[in-house]
Design a protein around this motif. Structure first.
Motif, PDB file in Angstrom:
ATOM      1  N   LEU A  91       0.760  -1.251  -0.037  1.00 18.24           N
ATOM      2  CA  LEU A  91      -0.210   0.019  -0.140  1.00 18.24           C
ATOM      3  C   LEU A  91       1.031   1.093  -0.115  1.00 18.24           C
ATOM      4  CD1 LEU A  91      -3.063  -1.052   2.444  1.00 18.24           C
ATOM      5  CD2 LEU A  91      -2.963  -0.926  -0.001  1.00 18.24           C
ATOM      6  N   THR A  92       1.817   1.303   0.819  1.00 18.77           N
ATOM      7  CA  THR A  92       2.712   2.591   0.676  1.00 18.77           C
ATOM      8  C   THR A  92       3.573   2.876  -0.557  1.00 18.77           C
ATOM      9  OG1 THR A  92       4.601   1.313   1.872  1.00 18.77           O
ATOM     10  CG2 THR A  92       3.105   2.440   3.378  1.00 18.77           C
ATOM     11  N   ARG A  93       3.992   1.644  -1.174  1.00 14.69           N
ATOM     12  CA  ARG A  93       4.643   1.543  -2.399  1.00 14.69           C
ATOM     13  C   ARG A  93       3.653   2.194  -3.582  1.00 14.69           C
ATOM     14  NH1 ARG A  93       7.295  -2.942  -1.982  1.00 14.69           N
ATOM     15  NH2 ARG A  93       5.514  -4.322  -2.467  1.00 14.69           N
ATOM     16  N   SER A  94       2.152   1.959  -3.364  1.00 15.05           N
ATOM     17  CA  SER A  94       1.227   2.507  -4.417  1.00 15.05           C
ATOM     18  C   SER A  94       0.580   3.392  -4.298  1.00 15.05           C
ATOM     19  CB  SER A  94       0.477   1.157  -4.920  1.00 15.05           C
ATOM     20  OG  SER A  94      -0.071   0.758  -3.642  1.00 15.05           O
ATOM     21  N   ASN A  95       0.904   4.080  -2.870  1.00 19.35           N
ATOM     22  CA  ASN A  95       0.081   5.278  -2.410  1.00 19.35           C
ATOM     23  C   ASN A  95       1.026   6.348  -1.624  1.00 19.35           C
ATOM     24  OD1 ASN A  95      -2.892   4.717  -2.749  1.00 19.35           O
ATOM     25  ND2 ASN A  95      -2.011   2.580  -2.113  1.00 19.35           N
ATOM     26  N   LYS A  96       1.869   6.871  -2.715  1.00 21.69           N
ATOM     27  CA  LYS A  96       3.095   7.809  -1.957  1.00 21.69           C
ATOM     28  C   LYS A  96       2.588   8.898  -1.227  1.00 21.69           C
ATOM     29  CE  LYS A  96       6.762   5.624  -4.321  1.00 21.69           C
ATOM     30  NZ  LYS A  96       7.217   4.365  -3.610  1.00 21.69           N
ATOM     31  N   GLU A  97       1.386   9.434  -1.665  1.00 26.05           N
ATOM     32  CA  GLU A  97       0.896  10.682  -1.070  1.00 26.05           C
ATOM     33  C   GLU A  97       0.078  10.537   0.082  1.00 26.05           C
ATOM     34  OE1 GLU A  97       2.047  13.734  -1.701  1.00 26.05           O
ATOM     35  OE2 GLU A  97       3.589  12.623  -2.948  1.00 26.05           O
ATOM     36  N   VAL A  98       0.118   9.296   0.711  1.00 22.48           N
ATOM     37  CA  VAL A  98      -0.936   8.846   1.945  1.00 22.48           C
ATOM     38  C   VAL A  98      -0.161   8.469   3.267  1.00 22.48           C
ATOM     39  CG1 VAL A  98      -2.211   7.099   2.586  1.00 22.48           C
ATOM     40  CG2 VAL A  98      -2.659   7.879   0.342  1.00 22.48           C
ATOM     41  N   LYS A  99      -0.394   9.118   4.355  1.00 24.66           N
ATOM     42  CA  LYS A  99      -0.188   8.736   5.205  1.00 24.66           C
ATOM     43  C   LYS A  99      -0.931   7.681   6.093  1.00 24.66           C
ATOM     44  CE  LYS A  99       1.431  10.203  10.315  1.00 24.66           C
ATOM     45  NZ  LYS A  99       2.365   9.298  10.438  1.00 24.66           N
ATOM     46  N   PHE A 100      -0.663   6.465   6.479  1.00 23.56           N
ATOM     47  CA  PHE A 100      -1.500   5.458   6.817  1.00 23.56           C
ATOM     48  C   PHE A 100      -1.466   5.116   8.399  1.00 23.56           C
ATOM     49  CE2 PHE A 100      -0.724   3.696   2.404  1.00 23.56           C
ATOM     50  CZ  PHE A 100      -2.018   3.589   2.174  1.00 23.56           C
ATOM     51  N   TYR A 101      -2.774   5.056   8.785  1.00 21.57           N
ATOM     52  CA  TYR A 101      -2.989   4.747  10.363  1.00 21.57           C
ATOM     53  C   TYR A 101      -3.580   3.334  10.380  1.00 21.57           C
ATOM     54  CZ  TYR A 101      -2.357   9.852  10.759  1.00 21.57           C
ATOM     55  OH  TYR A 101      -1.798  10.979  10.445  1.00 21.57           O
ATOM     56  N   PHE A 102      -2.938   2.328  11.296  1.00 25.65           N
ATOM     57  CA  PHE A 102      -3.448   1.089  11.306  1.00 25.65           C
ATOM     58  C   PHE A 102      -3.956   0.882  12.550  1.00 25.65           C
ATOM     59  CE2 PHE A 102      -3.232  -3.407  11.594  1.00 25.65           C
ATOM     60  CZ  PHE A 102      -3.346  -3.935  10.276  1.00 25.65           C
ATOM     61  N   ILE A 103      -5.423   0.709  12.650  1.00 21.16           N
ATOM     62  CA  ILE A 103      -6.379   0.423  13.630  1.00 21.16           C
ATOM     63  C   ILE A 103      -6.194  -0.873  14.093  1.00 21.16           C
ATOM     64  CG2 ILE A 103      -8.767   0.757  14.379  1.00 21.16           C
ATOM     65  CD1 ILE A 103      -9.153   2.370  11.471  1.00 21.16           C
ATOM     66  N   ILE A 104      -6.069  -0.913  15.410  1.00 19.28           N
ATOM     67  CA  ILE A 104      -6.180  -2.151  16.189  1.00 19.28           C
ATOM     68  C   ILE A 104      -6.562  -1.987  17.461  1.00 19.28           C
ATOM     69  CG2 ILE A 104      -3.832  -2.852  15.123  1.00 19.28           C
ATOM     70  CD1 ILE A 104      -2.523  -2.031  17.739  1.00 19.28           C
ATOM     71  N   GLY A 105      -7.383  -3.190  17.893  1.00 21.06           N
ATOM     72  CA  GLY A 105      -8.044  -3.403  18.951  1.00 21.06           C
ATOM     73  C   GLY A 105      -7.084  -3.270  20.359  1.00 21.06           C
ATOM     74  N   GLY A 106      -7.477  -3.209  21.389  1.00 22.78           N
ATOM     75  CA  GLY A 106      -6.835  -3.171  22.836  1.00 22.78           C
ATOM     76  C   GLY A 106      -6.253  -4.709  22.949  1.00 22.78           C
ATOM     77  N   ASP A 107      -6.731  -5.539  22.567  1.00 23.76           N
ATOM     78  CA  ASP A 107      -6.335  -7.022  22.660  1.00 23.76           C
ATOM     79  C   ASP A 107      -5.039  -7.142  21.938  1.00 23.76           C
ATOM     80  OD1 ASP A 107      -7.940  -6.806  20.374  1.00 23.76           O
ATOM     81  OD2 ASP A 107      -8.679  -8.779  20.545  1.00 23.76           O
ATOM     82  N   MET A 108      -5.020  -6.441  20.615  1.00 24.12           N
ATOM     83  CA  MET A 108      -3.847  -6.618  19.531  1.00 24.12           C
ATOM     84  C   MET A 108      -2.712  -5.609  20.232  1.00 24.12           C
ATOM     85  SD  MET A 108      -4.792  -9.101  17.712  1.00 24.12           S
ATOM     86  CE  MET A 108      -3.603  -8.988  16.595  1.00 24.12           C
ATOM     87  N   VAL A 109      -3.156  -4.579  20.826  1.00 25.84           N
ATOM     88  CA  VAL A 109      -1.938  -3.804  21.239  1.00 25.84           C
ATOM     89  C   VAL A 109      -1.110  -4.412  22.191  1.00 25.84           C
ATOM     90  CG1 VAL A 109      -1.465  -1.460  22.324  1.00 25.84           C
ATOM     91  CG2 VAL A 109      -3.374  -1.703  20.901  1.00 25.84           C
ATOM     92  N   ALA A 110      -1.633  -5.306  23.258  1.00 25.62           N
ATOM     93  CA  ALA A 110      -0.805  -5.865  24.107  1.00 25.62           C
ATOM     94  C   ALA A 110       0.391  -6.732  23.414  1.00 25.62           C
ATOM     95  CB  ALA A 110      -1.966  -6.888  24.986  1.00 25.62           C
ATOM     96  N   SER A 111       0.018  -7.239  22.558  1.00 29.52           N
ATOM     97  CA  SER A 111       1.096  -8.268  21.864  1.00 29.52           C
ATOM     98  C   SER A 111       1.801  -7.518  20.496  1.00 29.52           C
ATOM     99  CB  SER A 111       0.267  -9.365  21.359  1.00 29.52           C
ATOM    100  OG  SER A 111      -0.507  -9.137  20.524  1.00 29.52           O
ATOM    101  N   LEU A 112       1.467  -6.348  20.477  1.00 28.76           N
ATOM    102  CA  LEU A 112       2.116  -5.515  19.116  1.00 28.76           C
ATOM    103  C   LEU A 112       3.694  -5.569  19.024  1.00 28.76           C
ATOM    104  CD1 LEU A 112       1.096  -3.897  16.818  1.00 28.76           C
ATOM    105  CD2 LEU A 112       1.468  -1.562  18.323  1.00 28.76           C
TER     106      LEU A 112
END
Length: 189
Positions: A91-112
């Motif tokens: 996605l970053t390779r094909s969308n150079k003019e985009v800043k991406f924000y990856f959304i995760i639930g609290g359960d996933m943050v614990a093991s990030l």
């Protein structure tokens, strides 16, 4: 530069919890869009209960009518295990003019910090974690926090209820409910 939120998942099926999470992050982070990305084979879960095509169609139904929600089939098209790093490289390779924000639930943050190639991934995206009770935040990786209302809805609960003939109405968007009923998804034999 456009600001795009990414919400990945199995979406087996997509439910109101996913929609609330996306809408709150969209507003709180002042994003331009949220892209829902159904995974082909998530590395941390078993195979999905229904086909990739059906899950993609359900996500398309779920986001219909919301102009700032889009669906991407990037992981389904790629096949194989759906590692976030591979998706975000593409996605970053094909969308150079985009800043991406990856959304995760609290359960996933614990093991990030244990995610595949997390150091590189942290350079490609800004993580946004939604608050869920009972999970601690892993302070090793920077994560924006967004509080959302507590909705005790899960895809596994929906599949379980549907498999025994119990109603799933109001747990999923109406279009998704109709799609599940029409295609007799999650019913036990």
């Amino acid at each position: 530069m456009r600001r795009i939120g990414i919400l990945g998942g199995t979406f087996d099926p997509p439910h109101h919890g996913h929609m609330v999470m996306a809408e709150y992050v969209y507003n709180e982070m002042e994003l331009d869009e949220i892209w829902f990305i159904p995974s082909h084979l998530p590395p941390h879960k078993q195979k999905a209960a229904v086909s990739s095509e059906e899950r993609l169609q359900m996500v398309e139904q779920a986001v219909a009518g919301n102009n700032h929600f889009k669906v991407s089939s990037v992981e389904l098209d790629r096949k194989g295990k759906s590692y976030t790093i591979d998706t975000m490289r593409e996605l970053t390779r094909s969308n150079k003019e985009v800043k991406f924000y990856f959304i995760i639930g609290g359960d996933m943050v614990a093991s990030l910090s244990q995610w595949h190639n997390i150091e590189e991934l942290g350079k490609l995206v800004q993580f946004v974690g939604v608050t869920r009770p009972g999970y601690d935040w892993d302070g090793k990786i920077p994560v924006y926090h967004v509080e959302i209302p507590l909705l005790e809805i899960s895809s596994s609960l929906i599949r379980e209820r549907a498999s025994v003939g119990k109603s799933i109405r109001y747990l999923v968007p109406d279009n998704v409910y109709q799609f599940i009923k029409e295609h007799r998804l999650y019913e036990s034999d």
